[in-house]
Design a protein around this motif. Sequence first.
Motif, PDB file in Angstrom:
ATOM      1  N   ASP A  11      -1.142  -3.561 -13.168  1.00  0.00           N
ATOM      2  CA  ASP A  11      -2.445  -3.777 -13.894  1.00  0.00           C
ATOM      3  C   ASP A  11      -2.466  -3.249 -14.978  1.00  0.00           C
ATOM      4  O   ASP A  11      -3.089  -2.252 -14.964  1.00  0.00           O
ATOM      5  CB  ASP A  11      -3.615  -3.698 -12.842  1.00  0.00           C
ATOM      6  N   ALA A  12      -2.017  -3.755 -15.951  1.00  0.00           N
ATOM      7  CA  ALA A  12      -1.846  -3.202 -17.287  1.00  0.00           C
ATOM      8  C   ALA A  12      -3.268  -2.713 -17.726  1.00  0.00           C
ATOM      9  O   ALA A  12      -3.417  -1.654 -18.319  1.00  0.00           O
ATOM     10  CB  ALA A  12      -1.374  -3.763 -18.308  1.00  0.00           C
ATOM     11  N   ASP A  13      -4.293  -3.426 -17.629  1.00  0.00           N
ATOM     12  CA  ASP A  13      -5.574  -3.021 -18.426  1.00  0.00           C
ATOM     13  C   ASP A  13      -6.522  -2.616 -17.255  1.00  0.00           C
ATOM     14  O   ASP A  13      -7.940  -2.480 -17.728  1.00  0.00           O
ATOM     15  CB  ASP A  13      -6.164  -4.748 -18.944  1.00  0.00           C
ATOM     16  N   GLY A  14      -6.146  -2.528 -16.176  1.00  0.00           N
ATOM     17  CA  GLY A  14      -7.359  -2.167 -15.041  1.00  0.00           C
ATOM     18  C   GLY A  14      -6.924  -0.660 -14.725  1.00  0.00           C
ATOM     19  O   GLY A  14      -5.987   0.203 -15.183  1.00  0.00           O
ATOM     20  N   PRO A  15      -7.857  -0.137 -13.999  1.00  0.00           N
ATOM     21  CA  PRO A  15      -7.959   1.375 -13.858  1.00  0.00           C
ATOM     22  C   PRO A  15      -6.837   1.890 -12.878  1.00  0.00           C
ATOM     23  O   PRO A  15      -6.627   0.878 -12.094  1.00  0.00           O
ATOM     24  CB  PRO A  15      -9.452   1.764 -13.162  1.00  0.00           C
ATOM     25  N   ARG A  16      -6.324   2.855 -12.726  1.00  0.00           N
ATOM     26  CA  ARG A  16      -5.319   3.161 -12.113  1.00  0.00           C
ATOM     27  C   ARG A  16      -5.799   3.301 -10.508  1.00  0.00           C
ATOM     28  O   ARG A  16      -6.795   4.123 -10.381  1.00  0.00           O
ATOM     29  CB  ARG A  16      -4.634   4.603 -12.174  1.00  0.00           C
ATOM     30  N   LYS A  17      -5.261   2.830  -9.306  1.00  0.00           N
ATOM     31  CA  LYS A  17      -5.630   2.733  -8.111  1.00  0.00           C
ATOM     32  C   LYS A  17      -4.393   3.417  -7.485  1.00  0.00           C
ATOM     33  O   LYS A  17      -3.137   2.921  -7.410  1.00  0.00           O
ATOM     34  CB  LYS A  17      -5.934   1.278  -7.604  1.00  0.00           C
ATOM     35  N   GLN A  18      -4.719   4.249  -6.262  1.00  0.00           N
ATOM     36  CA  GLN A  18      -3.492   4.886  -5.559  1.00  0.00           C
ATOM     37  C   GLN A  18      -3.217   4.003  -4.486  1.00  0.00           C
ATOM     38  O   GLN A  18      -3.994   3.322  -3.830  1.00  0.00           O
ATOM     39  CB  GLN A  18      -4.022   6.227  -5.099  1.00  0.00           C
ATOM     40  N   LEU A  19      -1.955   3.723  -4.175  1.00  0.00           N
ATOM     41  CA  LEU A  19      -1.312   3.007  -3.175  1.00  0.00           C
ATOM     42  C   LEU A  19      -1.162   3.902  -2.024  1.00  0.00           C
ATOM     43  O   LEU A  19      -0.982   5.064  -2.044  1.00  0.00           O
ATOM     44  CB  LEU A  19       0.027   2.353  -3.687  1.00  0.00           C
ATOM     45  N   MET A  20      -0.918   3.219  -0.874  1.00  0.00           N
ATOM     46  CA  MET A  20      -0.898   4.090   0.460  1.00  0.00           C
ATOM     47  C   MET A  20       0.550   4.792   0.504  1.00  0.00           C
ATOM     48  O   MET A  20       1.325   4.242   0.234  1.00  0.00           O
ATOM     49  CB  MET A  20      -1.239   3.344   1.385  1.00  0.00           C
ATOM     50  N   SER A  21       0.567   6.011   1.086  1.00  0.00           N
ATOM     51  CA  SER A  21       1.820   6.590   1.029  1.00  0.00           C
ATOM     52  C   SER A  21       2.171   6.109   2.467  1.00  0.00           C
ATOM     53  O   SER A  21       1.596   5.439   3.209  1.00  0.00           O
ATOM     54  CB  SER A  21       1.555   8.150   1.378  1.00  0.00           C
ATOM     55  N   ALA A  22       3.713   6.334   2.887  1.00  0.00           N
ATOM     56  CA  ALA A  22       4.241   6.139   4.067  1.00  0.00           C
ATOM     57  C   ALA A  22       3.588   6.773   5.330  1.00  0.00           C
ATOM     58  O   ALA A  22       3.087   5.920   6.222  1.00  0.00           O
ATOM     59  CB  ALA A  22       5.722   6.672   4.196  1.00  0.00           C
ATOM     60  N   ASP A  23       2.822   7.865   5.136  1.00  0.00           N
ATOM     61  CA  ASP A  23       2.092   8.425   6.221  1.00  0.00           C
ATOM     62  C   ASP A  23       0.681   7.720   6.513  1.00  0.00           C
ATOM     63  O   ASP A  23       0.241   7.391   7.787  1.00  0.00           O
ATOM     64  CB  ASP A  23       1.665   9.888   6.136  1.00  0.00           C
ATOM     65  N   GLU A  24       0.061   7.156   5.489  1.00  0.00           N
ATOM     66  CA  GLU A  24      -1.096   6.420   5.709  1.00  0.00           C
ATOM     67  C   GLU A  24      -0.913   4.898   5.960  1.00  0.00           C
ATOM     68  O   GLU A  24      -1.584   4.540   6.956  1.00  0.00           O
ATOM     69  CB  GLU A  24      -1.682   6.303   4.248  1.00  0.00           C
ATOM     70  N   VAL A  25       0.233   4.434   5.738  1.00  0.00           N
ATOM     71  CA  VAL A  25       0.716   3.133   6.427  1.00  0.00           C
ATOM     72  C   VAL A  25       0.978   3.203   7.936  1.00  0.00           C
ATOM     73  O   VAL A  25       0.605   2.466   8.555  1.00  0.00           O
ATOM     74  CB  VAL A  25       1.991   2.525   5.791  1.00  0.00           C
ATOM     75  N   ARG A  26       1.803   4.361   8.226  1.00  0.00           N
ATOM     76  CA  ARG A  26       1.892   4.564   9.727  1.00  0.00           C
ATOM     77  C   ARG A  26       0.484   4.829  10.249  1.00  0.00           C
ATOM     78  O   ARG A  26       0.383   4.297  11.700  1.00  0.00           O
ATOM     79  CB  ARG A  26       2.889   5.732   9.743  1.00  0.00           C
ATOM     80  N   TRP A  27      -0.373   5.447   9.956  1.00  0.00           N
ATOM     81  CA  TRP A  27      -1.662   6.074  10.375  1.00  0.00           C
ATOM     82  C   TRP A  27      -2.310   4.467  10.703  1.00  0.00           C
ATOM     83  O   TRP A  27      -2.939   4.346  11.783  1.00  0.00           O
ATOM     84  CB  TRP A  27      -2.414   6.609   9.363  1.00  0.00           C
ATOM     85  N   CYS A  28      -2.527   3.788   9.753  1.00  0.00           N
ATOM     86  CA  CYS A  28      -3.118   2.222   9.808  1.00  0.00           C
ATOM     87  C   CYS A  28      -2.374   1.509  10.937  1.00  0.00           C
ATOM     88  O   CYS A  28      -3.132   0.816  11.756  1.00  0.00           O
ATOM     89  CB  CYS A  28      -3.240   1.602   8.580  1.00  0.00           C
ATOM     90  N   ALA A  29      -1.088   1.656  11.107  1.00  0.00           N
ATOM     91  CA  ALA A  29      -0.395   0.840  12.171  1.00  0.00           C
ATOM     92  C   ALA A  29      -0.764   1.428  13.294  1.00  0.00           C
ATOM     93  O   ALA A  29      -1.151   0.578  14.388  1.00  0.00           O
ATOM     94  CB  ALA A  29       1.239   0.935  11.770  1.00  0.00           C
ATOM     95  N   GLU A  30      -0.731   2.810  13.672  1.00  0.00           N
ATOM     96  CA  GLU A  30      -1.170   3.273  14.831  1.00  0.00           C
ATOM     97  C   GLU A  30      -2.748   2.908  15.105  1.00  0.00           C
ATOM     98  O   GLU A  30      -3.066   3.127  16.451  1.00  0.00           O
ATOM     99  CB  GLU A  30      -1.140   4.558  14.829  1.00  0.00           C
ATOM    100  N   ALA A  31      -3.568   2.732  14.146  1.00  0.00           N
ATOM    101  CA  ALA A  31      -4.868   2.404  14.417  1.00  0.00           C
ATOM    102  C   ALA A  31      -4.961   1.002  14.728  1.00  0.00           C
ATOM    103  O   ALA A  31      -6.323   0.430  15.016  1.00  0.00           O
ATOM    104  CB  ALA A  31      -5.772   2.714  13.310  1.00  0.00           C
TER     105      ALA A  31
END
Length: 246
Positions: A118-138
């Motif tokens: 997204d060249a013109d958009g504000p930078r947004k953080q993507l999930m880390s591996a730990d956060e992906v795992r956390w969401c899967a476990e939830a």
Amino acid sequence: MTQTVSRRAWEDTARPFPYVLMYHSVAVHTRDPYLVTVDPRRFEQQLRWLRRNGLRGVSMRELMLARRDGDGRGLVGLTFDDGYADFAHNVLPALRRHGCTATVFVIAGRLGGHNEWDADGPRKQLMSADEVRWCAEAGMEIGSHGLLHRKLSLVDDAELLAEVAESRVLLREVSGQDVDGFCYPYGDVDPRVVNLVAAAGYDYGCAIWRSEVSGRHALPRTYVGDHDGPLRLLAKRMRHRFTQQR
């Protein structure tokens, strides 16, 4: 690579498509040129609207299983593209409060990175591996959004195979769950891409509202944004019903 869409990719098209909502990011924002961000308060309102109208947001895996068993009434697919970190911190708690689940489509090669596409958009953080795992476990479903968020119709066969198959392997390792769903970056899809997604073993694929092809591996979705209050949500729901009359 063959340009013919496989029988499996087209199966289920004789039935009305499921109702699937397409989100991206849920966060407080002041600038959103690509219209991908929903304020958390608005998101709460949208979830309440679903529940008041006898609907429950669920992951694509749950929705597709219910349809297979002939009991998908009242279920709405909730999908979140790109795997932003705010899914773990803003979306997940809200889903729990409303008894919902969702599918988040993660970019396997950019874990912990940013939305560099997204060249013109504000930078947004993507999930880390730990956060992906956390969401899967939830109890959330993890799907693939490819390796690098590229327009797949423009890449060669070898690159396409990596985007589709390698991303699935990586996300299986990270999430600890099967990865049954694929989502096409930019909604960019053609018969060659859909065919490979089906051949790679994905159970379904998610496209956008209007795509060149459609079917189980290119399911249309309804965009939801920050301006979608009760009346707009109702209108979009009715549009889906109308277009599914066959």
